[in-house]
Scaffold this motif. Structure first.
Motif, PDB file in Angstrom:
ATOM      1  N   ASP A 126      47.909  40.650  42.102  1.00  0.00           N
ATOM      2  CA  ASP A 126      47.083  40.355  41.293  1.00  0.00           C
ATOM      3  C   ASP A 126      47.897  39.168  40.023  1.00  0.00           C
ATOM      4  O   ASP A 126      46.842  38.239  39.299  1.00  0.00           O
ATOM      5  CB  ASP A 126      45.312  41.429  40.711  1.00  0.00           C
ATOM      6  N   ALA A 207      40.775  41.940  46.794  1.00  0.00           N
ATOM      7  CA  ALA A 207      39.219  41.247  46.570  1.00  0.00           C
ATOM      8  C   ALA A 207      38.530  41.588  45.767  1.00  0.00           C
ATOM      9  O   ALA A 207      38.170  40.853  44.650  1.00  0.00           O
ATOM     10  CB  ALA A 207      38.669  41.670  47.967  1.00  0.00           C
ATOM     11  N   GLY A 208      38.544  43.455  45.681  1.00  0.00           N
ATOM     12  CA  GLY A 208      37.975  43.907  44.625  1.00  0.00           C
ATOM     13  C   GLY A 208      38.571  43.113  43.137  1.00  0.00           C
ATOM     14  O   GLY A 208      37.686  42.852  41.940  1.00  0.00           O
ATOM     15  N   GLN A 210      39.998  40.679  42.351  1.00  0.00           N
ATOM     16  CA  GLN A 210      40.192  39.205  41.904  1.00  0.00           C
ATOM     17  C   GLN A 210      38.195  38.654  41.711  1.00  0.00           C
ATOM     18  O   GLN A 210      38.115  37.796  41.383  1.00  0.00           O
ATOM     19  CB  GLN A 210      40.737  38.555  42.974  1.00  0.00           C
ATOM     20  N   SER A 211      37.542  39.624  42.275  1.00  0.00           N
ATOM     21  CA  SER A 211      36.451  39.076  41.847  1.00  0.00           C
ATOM     22  C   SER A 211      35.892  39.423  40.343  1.00  0.00           C
ATOM     23  O   SER A 211      34.685  39.484  39.863  1.00  0.00           O
ATOM     24  CB  SER A 211      35.433  40.615  42.709  1.00  0.00           C
ATOM     25  N   GLN A 212      37.324  40.492  39.483  1.00  0.00           N
ATOM     26  CA  GLN A 212      36.105  40.574  37.946  1.00  0.00           C
ATOM     27  C   GLN A 212      36.466  39.373  37.351  1.00  0.00           C
ATOM     28  O   GLN A 212      37.771  38.747  37.518  1.00  0.00           O
ATOM     29  CB  GLN A 212      37.300  41.911  38.389  1.00  0.00           C
ATOM     30  N   THR A 213      36.164  39.140  36.247  1.00  0.00           N
ATOM     31  CA  THR A 213      35.374  37.638  36.455  1.00  0.00           C
ATOM     32  C   THR A 213      36.786  38.495  34.122  1.00  0.00           C
ATOM     33  O   THR A 213      37.274  39.469  34.252  1.00  0.00           O
ATOM     34  CB  THR A 213      34.905  37.749  34.769  1.00  0.00           C
ATOM     35  N   THR A 235      38.268  48.087  35.051  1.00  0.00           N
ATOM     36  CA  THR A 235      38.965  47.841  36.029  1.00  0.00           C
ATOM     37  C   THR A 235      38.251  48.972  37.546  1.00  0.00           C
ATOM     38  O   THR A 235      38.174  48.339  37.996  1.00  0.00           O
ATOM     39  CB  THR A 235      40.657  47.775  35.885  1.00  0.00           C
ATOM     40  N   HIS A 238      34.890  49.382  37.737  1.00  0.00           N
ATOM     41  CA  HIS A 238      34.316  46.908  39.039  1.00  0.00           C
ATOM     42  C   HIS A 238      35.062  48.019  39.878  1.00  0.00           C
ATOM     43  O   HIS A 238      34.435  47.654  41.227  1.00  0.00           O
ATOM     44  CB  HIS A 238      35.370  46.488  37.899  1.00  0.00           C
ATOM     45  N   TYR A 242      34.181  48.950  46.239  1.00  0.00           N
ATOM     46  CA  TYR A 242      35.718  48.695  46.703  1.00  0.00           C
ATOM     47  C   TYR A 242      36.668  50.011  47.626  1.00  0.00           C
ATOM     48  O   TYR A 242      37.270  49.784  48.344  1.00  0.00           O
ATOM     49  CB  TYR A 242      36.714  47.480  46.260  1.00  0.00           C
ATOM     50  N   GLU A 323      23.474  46.918  40.128  1.00  0.00           N
ATOM     51  CA  GLU A 323      21.894  45.768  40.496  1.00  0.00           C
ATOM     52  C   GLU A 323      21.589  46.158  39.287  1.00  0.00           C
ATOM     53  O   GLU A 323      21.222  44.706  38.598  1.00  0.00           O
ATOM     54  CB  GLU A 323      22.124  45.850  41.324  1.00  0.00           C
TER      55      GLU A 323
END
Length: 325
Positions: A126, A207-208, A210-213, A235, A238, A242, A323
């Motif tokens: 990452d 993938a998880g 890299q989806s973190q802002t 982290t 989040h 995953y 959500e």
């Protein structure tokens, strides 16, 4: 001069016509239109659906049928309906219980170790560094190798007692050669499985990550949080989805392991390293007992389905809660 047939104000040229003024609407009701539209969209998927049913569900129903009968290929004249006796017999079979325990150990050992290694590699990938794409390609390679080739690689090139690379490495520090697949069959198979499945875990967790802002991480850094606190409190929560998905998919795949056991240890010594798929193979193709092997197959299929159902409910619950928050 406008007439009664002109387009009403606010209605585009492509808009559907208004219903007649006398109240007689010839358009289909909304419910019927939606059902027809749904079937029209499902129709292209019907060949794939029928293919799946023919290739999976019909054989499974036949397996259930055979599991209710006493059927031995060496004595076809003795076939008869026995009900649930095959299921009762396999639960008192000590070898079946040992194979079931081995399946659990293989699955837990492979999933836990490969998950931890995959998380560490994902954290490294990452970060930006020179040659990251090349290194990532190399790390993915074990997952792309066929299981048969991977099992032969570990059995001959790595664990061979005479010419294996592992024994050569431990020999450089004065340790005597070890026949790994005979003395430590479970460990040998788990190592081969971890080598194969770590890239799979790494890709999902990467993938998880890299989806973190980056804004969240930057805000944590500005608030004085160190790398460890940021990882634990930001982290990891989040990555929960995953991580759960990695464990679920990894367990489903690893519990069906056959190639590594067949080629590396053949279930031995004796049946010490046999799992359920390999024991089913032994009973069906070496013992010719179709009835009991079919009963074992039904249990081997149903048990992961039940576990996966509960796991998927947990995953969907975490998604919905995330959500809503």
């Amino acid at each position: 001069m406008s007439t009664a047939t002109d387009t009403p104000v606010g209605r585009g040229a492509d808009a559907p016509p208004a219903p007649p003024s006398d109240g007689s609407d010839t358009r289909p009701p909304h419910g019927e239109y939606s059902k027809a539209e749904a079937w029209r969209r499902r129709l292209p998927l019907m060949p794939a659906f029928l293919f799946v049913v023919v290739c999976t569900q019909i054989p499974f129903l036949l397996t259930i049928w055979y599991s209710l009968r006493s059927r031995n290929l060496l004595r076809p004249e003795g076939e008869k309906f026995v009900g649930l006796r095959n299921y009762l017999d396999i639960f008192v079979d000590s070898t079946f219980r040992s194979a079931a325990l081995n399946s659990i150990l293989f699955t837990l050992g492979c999933v836990v170790v490969s998950l931890l290694l995959g998380l560490g590699l994902a954290l490294l990938l990452d970060r930006k560094f020179v040659g990251r794409g090349f290194i990532r390609t190399l790390l993915i390679t074990p997952f792309l190798i066929m299981p048969v080739a991977g099992a032969m690689l570990w059995s001959i090139s790595m664990f061979d007692p005479t010419y294996g690379l592992v024994n050569w490495l431990i020999g450089t520090v004065g340790i005597s050669p070890v026949d790994w697949t005979s003395q430590f069959p479970m460990v040998s198979i788990i190592i081969a499985l971890v080598w194969q499945w770590t890239p799979f875990m790494m890709l999902l967790l990467l993938a998880g990550l890299q989806s973190q802002t980056g804004d969240v991480l930057e805000a944590a850094s500005m608030d004085g949080a160190g790398p460890l606190k940021t990882f634990v409190h930001i982290t990891l929560p989040h990555l929960r989805f995953y991580l759960e998905l990695s464990v679920l998919l990894g367990a489903i795949y690893v519990v069906n392991t056959f190639d590594q056991i067949y080629l590396m240890t053949a279930g031995g010594p004796g049946t010490a390293s046999a799992n359920l798929p390999f024991y089913i193979y032994q009973r069906a193709f070496l013992g010719f007992d179709i009835g009991q092997s079919a009963a074992m197959g039904v249990i081997t299929v149903i048990a992961p389905i039940v576990i996966a159902t509960f796991a998927l409910r947990l995953i969907f619950t975490s998604i919905n809660s995330k959500e809503q928050s």
